[in-house]
Enzyme design. Structure first.
Site, PDB file in Angstrom:
ATOM      1  N   ARG A  18      10.910 -11.622  12.544  1.00  0.00           N
ATOM      2  CA  ARG A  18      10.866 -10.447  11.948  1.00  0.00           C
ATOM      3  C   ARG A  18      10.049  -9.410  12.854  1.00  0.00           C
ATOM      4  O   ARG A  18       8.944  -9.532  13.110  1.00  0.00           O
ATOM      5  CB  ARG A  18      10.129 -10.599  10.600  1.00  0.00           C
ATOM      6  CG  ARG A  18       9.813  -9.433   9.822  1.00  0.00           C
ATOM      7  CD  ARG A  18       8.690  -9.769   8.739  1.00  0.00           C
ATOM      8  NE  ARG A  18       8.503  -8.592   7.960  1.00  0.00           N
ATOM      9  CZ  ARG A  18       7.423  -8.518   7.188  1.00  0.00           C
ATOM     10  NH1 ARG A  18       6.410  -9.436   7.087  1.00  0.00           N
ATOM     11  NH2 ARG A  18       7.312  -7.370   6.472  1.00  0.00           N
ATOM     12  N   HIS A  80       1.006  -3.282  -1.722  1.00  0.00           N
ATOM     13  CA  HIS A  80       0.863  -2.161  -1.896  1.00  0.00           C
ATOM     14  C   HIS A  80       1.679  -1.444  -3.226  1.00  0.00           C
ATOM     15  O   HIS A  80       1.818  -0.417  -3.532  1.00  0.00           O
ATOM     16  CB  HIS A  80       1.843  -1.319  -0.781  1.00  0.00           C
ATOM     17  CG  HIS A  80       1.633  -1.616   0.649  1.00  0.00           C
ATOM     18  ND1 HIS A  80       0.319  -1.645   0.992  1.00  0.00           N
ATOM     19  CD2 HIS A  80       2.308  -2.601   1.473  1.00  0.00           C
ATOM     20  CE1 HIS A  80       0.259  -2.147   2.418  1.00  0.00           C
ATOM     21  NE2 HIS A  80       1.460  -2.725   2.288  1.00  0.00           N
ATOM     22  N   GLU A  98      -8.342 -10.108   1.591  1.00  0.00           N
ATOM     23  CA  GLU A  98      -6.980  -9.575   1.804  1.00  0.00           C
ATOM     24  C   GLU A  98      -6.852  -9.577   3.693  1.00  0.00           C
ATOM     25  O   GLU A  98      -7.723  -9.385   4.080  1.00  0.00           O
ATOM     26  CB  GLU A  98      -6.950  -8.269   1.373  1.00  0.00           C
ATOM     27  CG  GLU A  98      -5.530  -7.658   1.779  1.00  0.00           C
ATOM     28  CD  GLU A  98      -5.591  -6.072   1.111  1.00  0.00           C
ATOM     29  OE1 GLU A  98      -6.343  -5.750   0.053  1.00  0.00           O
ATOM     30  OE2 GLU A  98      -4.939  -5.083   1.759  1.00  0.00           O
ATOM     31  N   HIS A 100      -3.997  -8.835   6.686  1.00  0.00           N
ATOM     32  CA  HIS A 100      -2.737  -8.399   7.211  1.00  0.00           C
ATOM     33  C   HIS A 100      -2.723  -8.762   8.853  1.00  0.00           C
ATOM     34  O   HIS A 100      -3.725  -8.478   9.447  1.00  0.00           O
ATOM     35  CB  HIS A 100      -2.453  -6.994   7.042  1.00  0.00           C
ATOM     36  CG  HIS A 100      -2.818  -6.536   5.613  1.00  0.00           C
ATOM     37  ND1 HIS A 100      -1.445  -6.841   4.822  1.00  0.00           N
ATOM     38  CD2 HIS A 100      -3.636  -6.110   4.922  1.00  0.00           C
ATOM     39  CE1 HIS A 100      -1.989  -6.438   3.507  1.00  0.00           C
ATOM     40  NE2 HIS A 100      -3.000  -6.050   3.586  1.00  0.00           N
ATOM     41  N   ARG A 111       1.774   2.293   3.273  1.00  0.00           N
ATOM     42  CA  ARG A 111       1.072   0.978   3.418  1.00  0.00           C
ATOM     43  C   ARG A 111      -0.184   1.211   3.259  1.00  0.00           C
ATOM     44  O   ARG A 111      -1.292   0.322   3.729  1.00  0.00           O
ATOM     45  CB  ARG A 111       1.404   0.369   4.956  1.00  0.00           C
ATOM     46  CG  ARG A 111       2.814   0.038   4.982  1.00  0.00           C
ATOM     47  CD  ARG A 111       3.268  -0.870   6.377  1.00  0.00           C
ATOM     48  NE  ARG A 111       4.480  -0.804   6.403  1.00  0.00           N
ATOM     49  CZ  ARG A 111       5.597  -1.477   6.123  1.00  0.00           C
ATOM     50  NH1 ARG A 111       5.325  -2.588   5.227  1.00  0.00           N
ATOM     51  NH2 ARG A 111       6.992  -1.553   6.527  1.00  0.00           N
TER      52      ARG A 111
HETATM   53  C1  DQA Z   1       1.637  -6.997   6.190  1.00  0.00           C
HETATM   54  C2  DQA Z   1       1.861  -5.586   6.172  1.00  0.00           C
HETATM   55  C3  DQA Z   1       2.506  -5.025   4.981  1.00  0.00           C
HETATM   56  O1  DQA Z   1       2.522  -3.818   4.853  1.00  0.00           O
HETATM   57  C4  DQA Z   1       4.113  -5.653   5.030  1.00  0.00           C
HETATM   58  O2  DQA Z   1       4.682  -5.275   4.006  1.00  0.00           O
HETATM   59  C5  DQA Z   1       4.076  -7.179   5.223  1.00  0.00           C
HETATM   60  C6  DQA Z   1       3.067  -7.626   6.298  1.00  0.00           C
HETATM   61  C7  DQA Z   1       1.005  -7.779   7.453  1.00  0.00           C
HETATM   62  O3  DQA Z   1       0.794  -8.848   7.572  1.00  0.00           O
HETATM   63  O4  DQA Z   1       0.661  -6.767   8.548  1.00  0.00           O
HETATM   64  O5  DQA Z   1       5.054  -7.774   4.976  1.00  0.00           O
HETATM   65  O6  DQA Z   1       1.136  -7.620   5.129  1.00  0.00           O
END
Ligand code: DQA
Length: 149
Positions: A18, A80, A98, A100, A111
């Protein structure tokens, strides 16, 4: 010692395939291996899971209340959108971070807002797989400090 739950939301099963320019070429299995190694160094076990279903994340967070010592949560796009995840984290009442992979603040405006952030101890983003490792380190410190206090 109860494990740290490392919970992954929608589309994270597609890591490696992805949008590699954003998320890198490593897979979720690679992420799991790095989390396991970091947690082991710190004397913690992990329970690493992924689902594309919001309600399943909600149920796992509820389960964490009694079965986990903390939660590292990459809720993907549900970050989000999901008040349900916010409420679940409040109900779980265990340390949570959290996570990312990408720097969500550098990306599309949709986002930039997180429903989860007000319900967790902290947020780590933009550091690729290191975001997960740092979340585990932070949780280990919080859990250890709580035990002493
Ligand atoms: C994410 C960031 C999110 O905005 C996105 O929808 C994802 C991955 C990240 O790990 O950077 O699916 O959580």
């Amino acid at each position: 010692m109860k494990p740290i739950y490392v919970l992954n939301g929608p589309n994270l099963n597609m890591l490696g395939l992805r949008e590699p320019a954003i998320y890198g070429s490593e897979t979720l299995k690679d992420v799991e291996a790095r989390c396991l190694a970091r947690a082991s160094e710190l004397g913690f076990a992990i329970d690493f899971r992924q689902t594309n279903i919001e309600g399943e994340l909600v149920s796992w967070i509820h389960e964490a209340r009694t079965k986990a010592s903390g939660i590292a949560l990459n809720a993907g796009a549900y970050t989000h959108t999901s008040i349900a995840l916010h409420d679940a984290l409040k109900a779980a009442d265990v340390p949570a971070v959290e996570v990312h992979l990408s720097n969500v603040h550098k990306r599309e405006a949709f986002r930039h807002h997180s429903f989860i952030a007000p319900a967790v101890n902290g947020v780590i983003c933009g550091l690729g797989i290191n975001s997960y490792e740092l979340a585990i380190s932070a949780l280990a410190s919080i859990i250890t400090a709580n035990k002493k206090g």
